[in-house]
Design a protein around this motif. Structure first.
Motif, PDB file in Angstrom:
ATOM      1  N   GLN A   1      -1.586  19.608  -9.172  1.00  0.00           N
ATOM      2  CA  GLN A   1      -2.221  18.304  -8.974  1.00  0.00           C
ATOM      3  C   GLN A   1      -1.306  17.322  -8.243  1.00  0.00           C
ATOM      4  O   GLN A   1      -1.653  16.167  -8.049  1.00  0.00           O
TER       5      GLN A   1
ATOM      6  N   PRO B   1      -3.393   2.735   4.782  1.00  0.00           N
ATOM      7  CA  PRO B   1      -2.339   1.771   4.438  1.00  0.00           C
ATOM      8  C   PRO B   1      -0.999   2.496   4.352  1.00  0.00           C
ATOM      9  O   PRO B   1      -0.957   3.665   3.947  1.00  0.00           O
TER      10      PRO B   1
ATOM     11  N   GLN C   1       3.213   4.871  -4.758  1.00  0.00           N
ATOM     12  CA  GLN C   1       3.949   3.877  -5.528  1.00  0.00           C
ATOM     13  C   GLN C   1       5.182   4.536  -6.140  1.00  0.00           C
ATOM     14  O   GLN C   1       5.180   5.742  -6.382  1.00  0.00           O
TER      15      GLN C   1
ATOM     16  N   ILE D   1      -6.761   2.653  -1.471  1.00  0.00           N
ATOM     17  CA  ILE D   1      -7.935   3.410  -1.033  1.00  0.00           C
ATOM     18  C   ILE D   1      -8.550   4.051  -2.273  1.00  0.00           C
ATOM     19  O   ILE D   1      -8.128   5.111  -2.716  1.00  0.00           O
TER      20      ILE D   1
ATOM     21  N   ILE E   1      -2.892  10.902  -9.111  1.00  0.00           N
ATOM     22  CA  ILE E   1      -1.831  11.081 -10.095  1.00  0.00           C
ATOM     23  C   ILE E   1      -1.836   9.887 -11.053  1.00  0.00           C
ATOM     24  O   ILE E   1      -1.917   8.733 -10.620  1.00  0.00           O
TER      25      ILE E   1
ATOM     26  N   ALA F   1       0.447   8.664 -13.051  1.00  0.00           N
ATOM     27  CA  ALA F   1       1.613   7.777 -13.028  1.00  0.00           C
ATOM     28  C   ALA F   1       1.428   6.760 -11.914  1.00  0.00           C
ATOM     29  O   ALA F   1       1.247   7.136 -10.756  1.00  0.00           O
ATOM     30  N   GLY F   2       1.435   5.490 -12.261  1.00  0.00           N
ATOM     31  CA  GLY F   2       1.292   4.446 -11.245  1.00  0.00           C
ATOM     32  C   GLY F   2      -0.125   3.943 -11.078  1.00  0.00           C
ATOM     33  O   GLY F   2      -0.356   2.927 -10.423  1.00  0.00           O
TER      34      GLY F   2
ATOM     35  N   GLN G   1      -3.867  -4.574 -10.190  1.00  0.00           N
ATOM     36  CA  GLN G   1      -4.039  -5.236  -8.894  1.00  0.00           C
ATOM     37  C   GLN G   1      -5.517  -5.529  -8.623  1.00  0.00           C
ATOM     38  O   GLN G   1      -5.877  -6.612  -8.161  1.00  0.00           O
TER      39      GLN G   1
ATOM     40  N   ALA H   1      -8.588  -5.458   8.054  1.00  0.00           N
ATOM     41  CA  ALA H   1      -9.361  -5.281   6.821  1.00  0.00           C
ATOM     42  C   ALA H   1     -10.423  -4.192   6.955  1.00  0.00           C
ATOM     43  O   ALA H   1     -10.929  -3.681   5.965  1.00  0.00           O
TER      44      ALA H   1
ATOM     45  N   PRO I   1      -8.446  15.958  -9.303  1.00  0.00           N
ATOM     46  CA  PRO I   1      -7.371  14.983  -9.517  1.00  0.00           C
ATOM     47  C   PRO I   1      -6.890  14.999 -10.966  1.00  0.00           C
ATOM     48  O   PRO I   1      -7.647  15.343 -11.873  1.00  0.00           O
ATOM     49  N   GLN I   2      -5.643  14.590 -11.139  1.00  0.00           N
ATOM     50  CA  GLN I   2      -5.071  14.570 -12.490  1.00  0.00           C
ATOM     51  C   GLN I   2      -5.773  13.545 -13.368  1.00  0.00           C
ATOM     52  O   GLN I   2      -5.959  13.772 -14.559  1.00  0.00           O
TER      53      GLN I   2
ATOM     54  N   GLY J   1      -4.046  -2.340   0.497  1.00  0.00           N
ATOM     55  CA  GLY J   1      -3.480  -0.998   0.666  1.00  0.00           C
ATOM     56  C   GLY J   1      -3.950  -0.008  -0.372  1.00  0.00           C
ATOM     57  O   GLY J   1      -3.330   1.029  -0.573  1.00  0.00           O
TER      58      GLY J   1
ATOM     59  N   ILE K   1      -9.106  -3.179   0.074  1.00  0.00           N
ATOM     60  CA  ILE K   1      -8.647  -2.365   1.205  1.00  0.00           C
ATOM     61  C   ILE K   1      -7.412  -3.002   1.846  1.00  0.00           C
ATOM     62  O   ILE K   1      -6.438  -2.316   2.159  1.00  0.00           O
ATOM     63  N   SER K   2      -7.447  -4.333   1.999  1.00  0.00           N
ATOM     64  CA  SER K   2      -6.299  -5.013   2.604  1.00  0.00           C
ATOM     65  C   SER K   2      -5.040  -4.875   1.766  1.00  0.00           C
ATOM     66  O   SER K   2      -3.936  -4.915   2.287  1.00  0.00           O
TER      67      SER K   2
ATOM     68  N   SER L   1      -1.025   0.347 -12.528  1.00  0.00           N
ATOM     69  CA  SER L   1      -0.626  -0.856 -11.794  1.00  0.00           C
ATOM     70  C   SER L   1      -1.667  -1.181 -10.713  1.00  0.00           C
ATOM     71  O   SER L   1      -1.866  -2.343 -10.373  1.00  0.00           O
ATOM     72  N   GLN L   2      -2.340  -0.147 -10.191  1.00  0.00           N
ATOM     73  CA  GLN L   2      -3.412  -0.417  -9.229  1.00  0.00           C
ATOM     74  C   GLN L   2      -4.617  -1.043  -9.931  1.00  0.00           C
ATOM     75  O   GLN L   2      -5.291  -1.903  -9.357  1.00  0.00           O
TER      76      GLN L   2
ATOM     77  N   GLU M   1       6.384   4.784  -9.112  1.00  0.00           N
ATOM     78  CA  GLU M   1       6.155   5.609 -10.313  1.00  0.00           C
ATOM     79  C   GLU M   1       5.531   6.952  -9.967  1.00  0.00           C
ATOM     80  O   GLU M   1       5.881   7.982 -10.549  1.00  0.00           O
ATOM     81  N   THR M   2       4.573   6.922  -9.044  1.00  0.00           N
ATOM     82  CA  THR M   2       3.870   8.138  -8.639  1.00  0.00           C
ATOM     83  C   THR M   2       4.842   9.112  -7.984  1.00  0.00           C
ATOM     84  O   THR M   2       4.828  10.311  -8.255  1.00  0.00           O
TER      85      THR M   2
ATOM     86  N   SER N   1     -13.104  -6.106   0.697  1.00  0.00           N
ATOM     87  CA  SER N   1     -12.139  -6.246   1.790  1.00  0.00           C
ATOM     88  C   SER N   1     -10.726  -6.470   1.271  1.00  0.00           C
ATOM     89  O   SER N   1      -9.762  -5.944   1.823  1.00  0.00           O
TER      90      SER N   1
END
Lengths: 479, 443
Positions: B239, B210, B269, A246, A284, A286-287, A294, B98, A217-218, A244, A241-242, A290-291, B271-272, A238
């Motif tokens: 990548q 998801p 997302q 992973i 990746i 980028a982005g 979250q 869930a 992975p990057q 979204g 996962i809920s 933000s996860q 941005e990605t 939980s």
């Protein structure tokens, strides 16, 4: 074994006498795997270097009507390679060559004795890796991983061994050499490769595998949250996962583990913490931030006491070291421990962990938990002293109750360690006599003589009695 | 009204009138010219067992089916008596969002399932051919998957467990419902891709994904096929994490695109996805693309649908559909062999290549006067198969006119594991009740 000397002479003619182990002291190395509560001494161990030698050994074993069992590096955790009826252990440690690396097609061809981590190390400078990463990856072999369909912390996102093996070469139980699958994704016919993977060495001896390599992975983001209670940490899992997300890995340690790890290694975890949760994102860059935000929010919603973010790779390694050191630290708590391997639906985690705590209290046997929370794959570590027969009896009852709970909530009795000897008694918890009869039918196709790794996987009349179940009256599996 | 047909009468007794298809609908289920005597849709596992007992007693063959979208795949059948459709077993049995897993009955359509899952922003990332009509059981039995297998895997990777009824009527469970499970043998793998020859799948447990926040498709066109291939392989080994990398030669269904092109699916997302679109643009430029940009579908059909429907017109038109599985570095050579086949036969050869997976579909259509010259087509397919097997690949013919099928084995050679396959079939279906003759080696 009447003609052991004759057998040894014939084995030596195949692999050379230097690669035949016969003296009792050296044989004890091969009397158990990582589940050291089970021991059985083989009559002889051979270390072949080629598929042809394996085939010749298997044919010889058939002629002498002697059991034969494949063994990788002995890191298994279910007693799956024990020579319970004596016989020949075919140790594959010398078949440890990486035969081909084809980066353009993202494939490697390996012999079964290749140590898992060494394959990743062979390709990492080119930006690739082999995804299945059991905790024992520094020592375990890919052949053993295939036999057990091994997982690891990153299976949540990347799947288990079966998702990464395209082709196999196997010496069948009568000594034939057959290839299954191939170097391409689809081959016509039944997916026999898929059935062989996870058959715990009872279908034949794998002598070669074609496996997928993945692009590294990057980037990664790894964070660790310290929670007041294990319930809150489980609910955070939980919620992630809920939402979204992973993650590549979602790992948890409970209070007793945190305490043991802290006392041994001083990672700075509070001794009264209820749970530590490690989350790793990859992919990746980028982005990704933000996860992380979250997840931070989710952690805070579940009363997370402290969050640590890995700033760089050294930090990330440190966080993983605290997780991977858990088993070592637990050695300090009791002379012996048994690691259970049940899997439950993720949403059942809080309930199941509470039940395990109750079971621990009921039998007065301490249990620590360190596990793959994202998969619902729990590893209750049952702590005891094997010199105390009363404790051993209680431990057996504890194991039965834990696995019964897993089955009751729709889970299973093993997520990655296999049935082997250790869990064959519990198979009736999740499979009906009809389900098991079909498995026996399939086994008889691959292994009609029953000489290949006998005495594993299938329950006996005693198993049904132990569970308080009626023994099925038609042909009992594992007869 | 008196029922003159005794078979109909008996089946009505077992599954009720609603479970027996009217005779004037039987043609829809014809397989290579064989029209079944009846199509029966049981509404419970019990009824499935009863149909199987009845069929065994009457020595009728049973062809398991969902909605019948893949009945055309296989060698010429030995015997087509009853089609057993699971279409009335179409409920979600357990779904806890869930847990990101579910258990569903086999007759549920994938599209209906996706709609249910979408309410919780989840989905099953499979997009097989005819994905709008195909059922869960059919998709599982044929191990059918589509473009998104590059990023998410194929059906085989998503099945956690299942229940199947064996030809003896015994119901057997394999696997479970958790995402990890190594208890006992992984017999799920036997049923997946077994084309109904080992049992009737009644329910399947899946892991889910998801739904991504956004999804974009980038279209990249080149003058030369080689440029498309190179761009695809460069992206595949980067990548980037594309959902699919699909190459088309001689047309993309439901679009005006004529040049060799690559469709790249990206999700995640915003941005990605944005970052990946930029990277694809750079790769395109370096490889001499003549056009690159985010693709906006012009017709009502979205672009994913258009790939599921390759080739335009579907498999029903006079056509030969085939599928090769190759190492990705062998794709380009094979495409040229496929195009040469089109030239030799004076027909149109269209290619869709799943570049990251090494799967190449070749559709032959537009034969002179609409006639398919069976002998020369069979010969051409044998040559094309050789082009695949010479480099360690495989080649199966998914759809062809009966006259062509008479002259070929649609599956191709299986190798030395065939003996084990025969033994497995004999063990699970000893009386040869299920889908006889269709599968590899006449299983």
């Amino acid at each position: 074994m009447a003609d052991r000397d004759q057998l040894i002479a014939e084995l030596s003619a195949i692999v050379g006498s230097a690669h035949v182990i016969t003296d009792p002291t050296s044989l004890t190395v091969y009397e158990c795997d990582g589940a050291t509560q089970f021991k059985a001494l083989p009559d002889v161990v051979v270390l072949p270097t080629t598929t042809q030698e394996v085939s010749a050994v298997v044919k010889l074993a058939n002629r002498h009507n002697v059991p034969f069992i494949a063994r990788g590096t002995g890191t298994g955790l279910s007693g799956g390679m024990l020579a319970v009826n004596g016989g020949i252990i075919i140790a594959l440690n010398r078949m440890n060559r990486i035969l081909d690396i084809d980066l353009a097609n993202q494939r490697a061809v390996v012999e079964p004795g290749v140590v898992n981590l060494l394959l990743t190390q062979a390709v990492q400078d080119d930006g690739y890796y082999y995804a299945p990463d059991p905790s024992s990856q520094q020592a375990c072999s890919i052949g053993g991983n295939i036999a057990e369909n091994s997982g690891g912390p990153h299976t949540l996102k990347y799947g288990v061994t079966s998702n990464h093996v395209l082709g196999l070469e196997m010496v069948t139980t009568d000594g034939e050499i057959i290839e299954f699958g191939g170097s391409v994704e689809e081959t016509p016919g039944y997916d026999i490769r898929g059935v062989i993977i996870g058959s715990e060495g009872t279908f034949g001896i794998i002598t070669k595998a074609i496996v997928r390599l993945l692009r590294k992975p990057q980037g990664y983001q790894t964070l660790l949250g310290i929670f007041e209670t294990i319930d809150e940490a489980s609910n955070a899992v939980s919620s992630i996962i809920s939402a979204g997300i992973i993650p590549a890995a979602l790992e948890m340690m409970d209070g007793p583990v945190i305490k043991a790890v802290e006392e041994a290694f001083h990672w700075g975890f509070p001794l009264d913490a209820g749970a530590v949760l490690i989350v790793e994102l990859d992919g990746i860059t980028a982005g990704m931030q933000s996860q992380v935000e979250q997840i931070t929010e989710i952690f805070n919603d579940h009363n997370c006491r402290e969050i640590r973010y890995a700033k760089d790779d050294a930090d990330r390694q440190k966080i993983w070291k605290s997780r991977k050191s858990a088993f070592g630290a637990l050695g300090r708590l009791a002379p012996n421990y048994i690691t259970q391997d049940g899997v439950v639906p993720r949403t059942q985690l809080p309930k199941v962990l509470r039940r395990i705590a109750e079971i621990s209290e009921k039998y007065n046997i301490p249990i620590a938990n360190v596990f793959h929370a994202g998969d619902g794959n729990i590893h209750p570590i049952v702590l005891f002293d094997e010199r105390d027969p009363d404790q051993c009896e209680r431990v057996d009852a504890v194991n039965t109750e834990i696995l019964t709970v897993c089955a009751e909530v729709g889970g299973t009795i093993t997520g990655e360690h296999g049935i082997g000897l250790e869990k064959m008694d519990y198979m009736p918890l999740i499979f009906s006599p009809e389900d098991l009869a079909l498995m026996v039918d399939i086994k008889e196709i691959f292994n009609p003589s029953g000489l290949c790794n006998p005495g594993k996987i299938f329950p006996t009349a005693k198993s049904y009695a132990k569970l308080g179940l009626e023994t099925p009256n038609h042909s009992l599996p594992g007869k | 009204m008196p029922i003159s047909n005794p078979l109909r009468y008996d089946l009505n007794q077992i599954v009720g009138e609603a479970g027996v298809l009217p005779d004037d609908h039987l043609n829809r289920y014809q397989m290579d010219g064989f029209v079944p005597q009846a199509v029966v849709a049981p509404s419970s596992t019990h009824e499935i067992q009863d149909v199987l007992y009845y069929a065994a007693e009457q020595e009728l063959s049973v062809i398991p089916a969902g909605n019948g979208t893949k009945l055309g795949i296989g060698n010429l059948p030995k015997k087509v008596d009853l089609v057993l459709s699971t279409s009335r077993l179409n409920q979600v049995l357990e779904y806890e969002p869930a847990d990101l897993t579910l258990i569903v009955q086999s007759g549920m359509r994938l599209a209906a399932l996706q709609a249910k899952l979408a309410e919780h922003r989840q989905y099953l990332p499979l997009d097989p051919p005819y994905g709008d009509q195909a059922t869960i059981g059919g998709i599982t039995a044929t191990n059918s998957s589509g473009s998104s297998r590059l990023r998410y895997g194929s059906t085989r990777d998503f099945v956690l467990g299942m229940h199947a009824v064996q030809s003896s009527g015994v119901v057997v469970k394999s696997g479970g419902r958790t995402v990890k499970n190594v208890a006992g043998y992984d017999l799920n793998k036997l049923y997946i891709g077994s084309f109904g020859t080992l049992g009737i799948i009644t329910e399947v447990a899946f892991k889910l994904q998801p739904l991504p926040e956004i999804e974009r498709t980038v279209l990249l066109t080149c003058k030369e096929i080689g440029q498309v291939v190179n761009t695809a392989l460069e992206i595949a080994s980067s990548q980037l994490l594309p959902i699919f990398l699909n190459l088309f030669v001689n047309g993309v269904p439901f679009t005006e695109i004529a040049e060799p092109c690559l469709l790249i699916g990206l999700d995640g997302q915003p941005e990605t996805v944005e970052w990946q679109i930029d990277q694809v643009g750079l790769a395109a430029k370096q490889n001499g693309a003549i056009g690159v940009g985010v693709y906006e579908a012009t017709s009502q059909r979205d672009i994913r649908m258009s790939m599921r429907s390759f080739p335009e017109g579907g498999w029903a038109s006079p056509i030969v559909m085939s599928k090769a599985s190759l190492r990705v570095t062998d794709i380009e050579g094979f495409i040229h062999a496929a195009l040469a086949t089109g030239n030799d036969l004076r027909c149109l050869a269209q290619v869709m290549g799943l570049m990251g997976n090494g799967i190449v579909y070749v559709a032959l259509s537009g034969f002179p006067n609409g006639d398919i010259p069976a002998e020369s087509v069979a010969g051409a397919l044998a040559k094309l198969r050789e082009a695949a097997t010479n480099v360690g690949g495989n080649f199966i013919v998914e759809s062809a006119p009966v006259e062509v099928k008479r002259q070929i084995d649609v599956w191709g050679p299986v190798g030395r594991s065939f003996d084990l396959m025969k033994q497995i079939k004999a063990k699970l279906d000893p009386i040869g009740l299920l889908n006889p003759g269709r599968f590899v080696g006449g299983i």
